[in-house]
Design a protein around this motif. Structure first.
Motif, PDB file in Angstrom:
ATOM      1  N   GLY A 228       0.826  -1.194   0.000  1.00 33.75           N
ATOM      2  CA  GLY A 228       0.000   0.000   0.000  1.00 33.75           C
ATOM      3  C   GLY A 228       0.866   1.251   0.000  1.00 33.75           C
ATOM      4  N   GLU A 229       0.224   2.397   0.083  1.00 27.76           N
ATOM      5  CA  GLU A 229       0.918   3.673   0.043  1.00 27.76           C
ATOM      6  C   GLU A 229       0.711   4.444   1.336  1.00 27.76           C
ATOM      7  OE1 GLU A 229      -0.411   5.818  -3.311  1.00 27.76           O
ATOM      8  OE2 GLU A 229       0.453   4.445  -4.789  1.00 27.76           O
ATOM      9  N   LEU A 230       1.792   5.041   1.844  1.00 33.84           N
ATOM     10  CA  LEU A 230       1.683   5.914   3.002  1.00 33.84           C
ATOM     11  C   LEU A 230       1.229   7.293   2.550  1.00 33.84           C
ATOM     12  CD1 LEU A 230       4.884   5.160   5.107  1.00 33.84           C
ATOM     13  CD2 LEU A 230       2.577   4.323   5.478  1.00 33.84           C
ATOM     14  N   MET A 231       0.487   7.981   3.417  1.00 35.35           N
ATOM     15  CA  MET A 231       0.021   9.324   3.121  1.00 35.35           C
ATOM     16  C   MET A 231       0.412  10.257   4.265  1.00 35.35           C
ATOM     17  SD  MET A 231      -3.749   8.984   1.379  1.00 35.35           S
ATOM     18  CE  MET A 231      -3.918   8.390  -0.299  1.00 35.35           C
ATOM     19  N   ALA A 232       0.906  11.424   3.916  1.00 31.45           N
ATOM     20  CA  ALA A 232       1.306  12.405   4.921  1.00 31.45           C
ATOM     21  C   ALA A 232       0.187  13.416   5.157  1.00 31.45           C
ATOM     22  CB  ALA A 232       2.571  13.133   4.470  1.00 31.45           C
ATOM     23  N   GLY A 233       0.170  13.988   6.356  1.00 34.57           N
ATOM     24  CA  GLY A 233      -0.776  15.040   6.658  1.00 34.57           C
ATOM     25  C   GLY A 233      -2.194  14.590   6.899  1.00 34.57           C
ATOM     26  N   MET A 234      -2.400  13.285   7.136  1.00 32.10           N
ATOM     27  CA  MET A 234      -3.736  12.787   7.411  1.00 32.10           C
ATOM     28  C   MET A 234      -3.636  11.554   8.282  1.00 32.10           C
ATOM     29  SD  MET A 234      -4.736  10.867   3.815  1.00 32.10           S
ATOM     30  CE  MET A 234      -6.186  10.117   4.531  1.00 32.10           C
ATOM     31  N   ALA A 235      -4.683  11.273   9.014  1.00 29.26           N
ATOM     32  CA  ALA A 235      -4.715  10.091   9.867  1.00 29.26           C
ATOM     33  C   ALA A 235      -5.209   8.898   9.062  1.00 29.26           C
ATOM     34  CB  ALA A 235      -5.628  10.330  11.064  1.00 29.26           C
ATOM     35  N   HIS A 266      11.815  10.829   9.796  1.00 33.95           N
ATOM     36  CA  HIS A 266      11.821  11.386   8.453  1.00 33.95           C
ATOM     37  C   HIS A 266      13.255  11.632   7.980  1.00 33.95           C
ATOM     38  CE1 HIS A 266      11.201  14.670   5.412  1.00 33.95           C
ATOM     39  NE2 HIS A 266      10.253  13.837   5.048  1.00 33.95           N
ATOM     40  N   ALA A 267      13.551  11.202   6.758  1.00 36.27           N
ATOM     41  CA  ALA A 267      14.884  11.401   6.196  1.00 36.27           C
ATOM     42  C   ALA A 267      15.135  12.886   5.981  1.00 36.27           C
ATOM     43  CB  ALA A 267      15.018  10.647   4.869  1.00 36.27           C
ATOM     44  N   GLY A 268      16.277  13.364   6.406  1.00 34.14           N
ATOM     45  CA  GLY A 268      16.642  14.755   6.208  1.00 34.14           C
ATOM     46  C   GLY A 268      16.586  15.573   7.471  1.00 34.14           C
ATOM     47  N   ASP A 269      15.414  15.597   8.136  1.00 32.15           N
ATOM     48  CA  ASP A 269      15.302  16.426   9.346  1.00 32.15           C
ATOM     49  C   ASP A 269      15.017  15.617  10.601  1.00 32.15           C
ATOM     50  OD1 ASP A 269      12.689  15.682   8.990  1.00 32.15           O
ATOM     51  OD2 ASP A 269      11.913  17.700   8.654  1.00 32.15           O
ATOM     52  N   GLN A 270      14.802  14.307  10.473  1.00 32.83           N
ATOM     53  CA  GLN A 270      14.573  13.409  11.607  1.00 32.83           C
ATOM     54  C   GLN A 270      13.272  13.692  12.355  1.00 32.83           C
ATOM     55  OE1 GLN A 270      18.659  14.406  13.099  1.00 32.83           O
ATOM     56  NE2 GLN A 270      18.704  12.238  13.586  1.00 32.83           N
ATOM     57  N   PRO A 297       3.699  13.672   9.693  1.00 32.28           N
ATOM     58  CA  PRO A 297       3.563  15.110   9.536  1.00 32.28           C
ATOM     59  C   PRO A 297       3.951  15.666   8.173  1.00 32.28           C
ATOM     60  CG  PRO A 297       5.477  14.604  10.876  1.00 32.28           C
ATOM     61  CD  PRO A 297       4.738  13.320  10.677  1.00 32.28           C
ATOM     62  N   GLN A 298       4.722  14.912   7.383  1.00 32.51           N
ATOM     63  CA  GLN A 298       5.141  15.455   6.089  1.00 32.51           C
ATOM     64  C   GLN A 298       5.493  14.328   5.124  1.00 32.51           C
ATOM     65  OE1 GLN A 298       9.162  17.236   6.076  1.00 32.51           O
ATOM     66  NE2 GLN A 298       9.257  16.762   8.250  1.00 32.51           N
ATOM     67  N   PRO A 299       5.458  14.617   3.814  1.00 31.53           N
ATOM     68  CA  PRO A 299       5.788  13.595   2.817  1.00 31.53           C
ATOM     69  C   PRO A 299       7.288  13.362   2.727  1.00 31.53           C
ATOM     70  CG  PRO A 299       5.337  15.683   1.743  1.00 31.53           C
ATOM     71  CD  PRO A 299       5.034  15.892   3.197  1.00 31.53           C
ATOM     72  N   GLY A 300       7.661  12.312   1.993  1.00 34.82           N
ATOM     73  CA  GLY A 300       9.066  11.985   1.801  1.00 34.82           C
ATOM     74  C   GLY A 300       9.385  10.593   2.304  1.00 34.82           C
ATOM     75  N   THR A 316      14.221  -6.344  16.427  1.00 29.14           N
ATOM     76  CA  THR A 316      14.082  -5.005  15.857  1.00 29.14           C
ATOM     77  C   THR A 316      14.510  -5.040  14.395  1.00 29.14           C
ATOM     78  OG1 THR A 316      14.581  -3.951  17.974  1.00 29.14           O
ATOM     79  CG2 THR A 316      14.781  -2.587  16.001  1.00 29.14           C
ATOM     80  N   THR A 317      13.640  -4.582  13.517  1.00 30.49           N
ATOM     81  CA  THR A 317      13.980  -4.513  12.103  1.00 30.49           C
ATOM     82  C   THR A 317      13.634  -3.128  11.579  1.00 30.49           C
ATOM     83  OG1 THR A 317      13.803  -5.646   9.970  1.00 30.49           O
ATOM     84  CG2 THR A 317      11.767  -5.315  11.201  1.00 30.49           C
ATOM     85  N   ALA A 318      14.244  -2.779  10.449  1.00 31.46           N
ATOM     86  CA  ALA A 318      14.041  -1.445   9.875  1.00 31.46           C
ATOM     87  C   ALA A 318      13.719  -1.551   8.397  1.00 31.46           C
ATOM     88  CB  ALA A 318      15.294  -0.594  10.071  1.00 31.46           C
ATOM     89  N   LEU A 319      12.889  -0.623   7.931  1.00 30.00           N
ATOM     90  CA  LEU A 319      12.617  -0.536   6.494  1.00 30.00           C
ATOM     91  C   LEU A 319      12.311   0.907   6.136  1.00 30.00           C
ATOM     92  CD1 LEU A 319       9.255  -0.323   6.452  1.00 30.00           C
ATOM     93  CD2 LEU A 319       9.433  -2.780   6.684  1.00 30.00           C
ATOM     94  N   THR A 320      12.555   1.240   4.887  1.00 20.54           N
ATOM     95  CA  THR A 320      12.309   2.582   4.372  1.00 20.54           C
ATOM     96  C   THR A 320      11.024   2.580   3.550  1.00 20.54           C
ATOM     97  OG1 THR A 320      14.683   3.016   4.228  1.00 20.54           O
ATOM     98  CG2 THR A 320      13.242   4.471   2.984  1.00 20.54           C
ATOM     99  N   LEU A 321      10.137   3.525   3.836  1.00 21.93           N
ATOM    100  CA  LEU A 321       8.894   3.681   3.082  1.00 21.93           C
ATOM    101  C   LEU A 321       8.748   5.140   2.658  1.00 21.93           C
ATOM    102  CD1 LEU A 321       6.369   1.523   5.156  1.00 21.93           C
ATOM    103  CD2 LEU A 321       7.543   0.881   3.047  1.00 21.93           C
ATOM    104  N   HIS A 322       8.065   5.349   1.551  1.00 23.50           N
ATOM    105  CA  HIS A 322       7.865   6.716   1.044  1.00 23.50           C
ATOM    106  C   HIS A 322       6.421   7.135   1.268  1.00 23.50           C
ATOM    107  CE1 HIS A 322       8.723  10.245  -1.406  1.00 23.50           C
ATOM    108  NE2 HIS A 322       7.519  10.090  -1.919  1.00 23.50           N
TER     109      HIS A 322
END
Length: 324
Positions: A228-235, A266-270, A297-300, A316-322
Motif C-alpha cells: 500500500g501507500e503511506l500518506m502524509a498530513g492525514m490520519a 523522516h529522512a533529512g530532518d529526523q 507530519p510530512q511527505p518523503g 528489531t527490524t528497519a525498512l524505508t517507506l515513502h
C-alpha cells in the motif's frame, strides 16, 4: 496499545480519511540486526546497511545546523505549524511551556554512556509526575542523523526529576535524542509530548546512505511485509504482517502492552512519528497482521523501526517507506 492516553484517543477519533493497507507476505530484503547491546538486556539494535560509506567530519553533520543541543532552544526544525498533532514532529526541545533540559551536548564514542536530562514544566520546576503509556512513564529514543543506530530505551528517574538513559555505544556523528511523555499533573496533564535535542559524538562519522524504499525487511528469520501507500498530513490505519519460513507468525508476545512497537523518522530532518498499535492484545498468540494508527507530519522517505517479541526475545527490524 492497550491503553492510550486521552490525547491520542481524541486525535485518532477526530482525524478523517482512513486508509486501509492490505498486506501479504511476499519477498524479502535483508536488514542486518545488531543485537546484544552492552547493558541492555532484552533490547535489540538495528542499524541501516551501509553502501559506499562517505567519510565526513562529525562537526560538519548537516543536522547540527548551528544547534548546540541545549534544552532551552524552542525550535530545532523548520516544521512550524505541526504542533496541533498529538506529538508534533518531535524536532523542538520546548513546547507549551515544557522543556527538555540536557546535562550535556557531547557523548563518548564507542562505549556505553548514561545520558542525563530533565523535563522542565511551565512553572520552571522539574516535572516528576508522568502518566504511564505502554507500561512506561517515559520513552526515550536515540538515532544518528543518517538514521542509523536506533535505540529505544526506558530511562530511570530520581526523586528530583532527573532521568538517566543507558545508551549503548554510539558511533561518531550528531545524534538526536527524543523524550516521549505525558504529564500526570499540571497545565499539560493528559497531553502527549515528544521533545528532542542533539548531542555530538566526537570522531570521523561514516555516513551511510538511506536504503531505498522497500515493502519487506527481515530480521532473525522473520519477514515483515507491507503493501500500500503511506500518506502524509492525514490520519489513517497502517497494517504490517509477519511471517517465518513462509508461514504466518501467530506467537507474538506482548511488548509494552502491544504486539509490536513502531517508530518512524523522516529522512533529512529526523521528524518523529510514533505509529500507535491498534490490535488488541490477547495472550501470547499475536499476529500475523497488526494494525497501527499513524499521522505522518510530512511527505518523503521515512525510516521505520518495528520491534516485536517472540519466545522472550525482542526483535528489531528497519525498512524505508515513502509517504506521498
Amino acid at each position: 496499545m492497550s491503553a492510550q492516553p486521552t490525547g491520542r484517543r481524541t486525535v485518532a477519533a477526530a482525524a478523517g480519511g482512513v486508509l486501509a493497507l492490505v498486506l501479504t507476505a511476499c519477498g524479502s530484503s535483508s536488514v542486518p540486526d545488531h543485537s546484544s547491546m552492552p547493558g541492555m538486556a532484552g533490547m535489540s539494535r538495528t542499524a541501516t546497511p551501509g553502501n559506499s560509506a562517505t567519510t565526513v567530519p562529525a562537526s560538519s553533520d548537516p543536522a547540527m545546523g548551528g544547534m548546540d543541543g541545549m534544552g532551552g532552544m524552542d525550535g530545532m526544525g523548520g516544521m512550524d505549524g505541526m504542533g496541533a498533532m498529538a506529538t508534533g514532529d518531535g524536532l523542538s526541545a520546548a513546547k507549551d511551556g515544557y522543556r527538555l533540559k540536557a546535562a550535556t551536548t557531547r557523548l563518548p564514542a564507542g562505549k556505553a554512556a548514561g545520558y542525563r536530562f530533565t523535563i522542565m514544566g511551565p512553572d520552571g520546576r522539574p516535572v516528576t509526575a508522568f502518566a504511564v503509556d505502554q507500561t512506561e512513564r517515559l520513552h526515550f529514543y536515540a538515532i544518528r542523523t543518517d538514521l542509523t543506530g536506533f535505540q529505544h530505551l526506558h530511562p530511570t528517574m530520581t526523586a528530583d526529576g532527573t532521568w538517566t538513559a543507558g545508551l549503548a555505544a554510539l558511533q561518531p556523528g550528531t545524534w538526536r535524542l527524543y523524550a516521549s511523555f505525558t504529564p500526570a499533573t499540571g497545565a499539560g496533564k493528559g497531553q502527549d509530548f515528544v521533545l528532542s535535542t542533539t548531542a555530538t559524538v566526537p570522531g570521523t562519522a561514516m555516513a551511510k546512505p538511506l536504503p531505498r524504499a522497500a515493502a519487506t525487511a527481515t530480521v532473525d528469520g522473520y519477514t515483515v511485509t507491507v503493501h500500500g501507500e503511506l500518506m502524509a498530513g492525514m490520519a489513517h490505519t497502517f497494517t504490517v504482517a509477519l511471517s517465518k519460513d513462509g508461514k504466518p507468525v501467530t506467537d507474538l508476545q506482548p511488548y509494552l502492552d502491544a504486539y509490536a512497537h513502531l517508530t518512524a523518522f523522516h529522512a533529512g530532518d529526523q521528524a518523529f512519528a510514533h505509529l500507535h498499535p491498534q490490535t488488541k492484545v490477547d495472550g501470547n498468540h499475536g499476529g500475523p497482521a497488526l494494525t497501527f494508527h499513524t499521522e505522518l507530519p510530512q511527505p518523503g522517505d521515512w525510516r521505520l523501526f518495528l520491534q516485536f517479541q517472540t519466545a522472550g526475545t525482542l526483535h528489531t527490524t528497519a525498512l524505508t517507506l515513502h509517504a506521498d
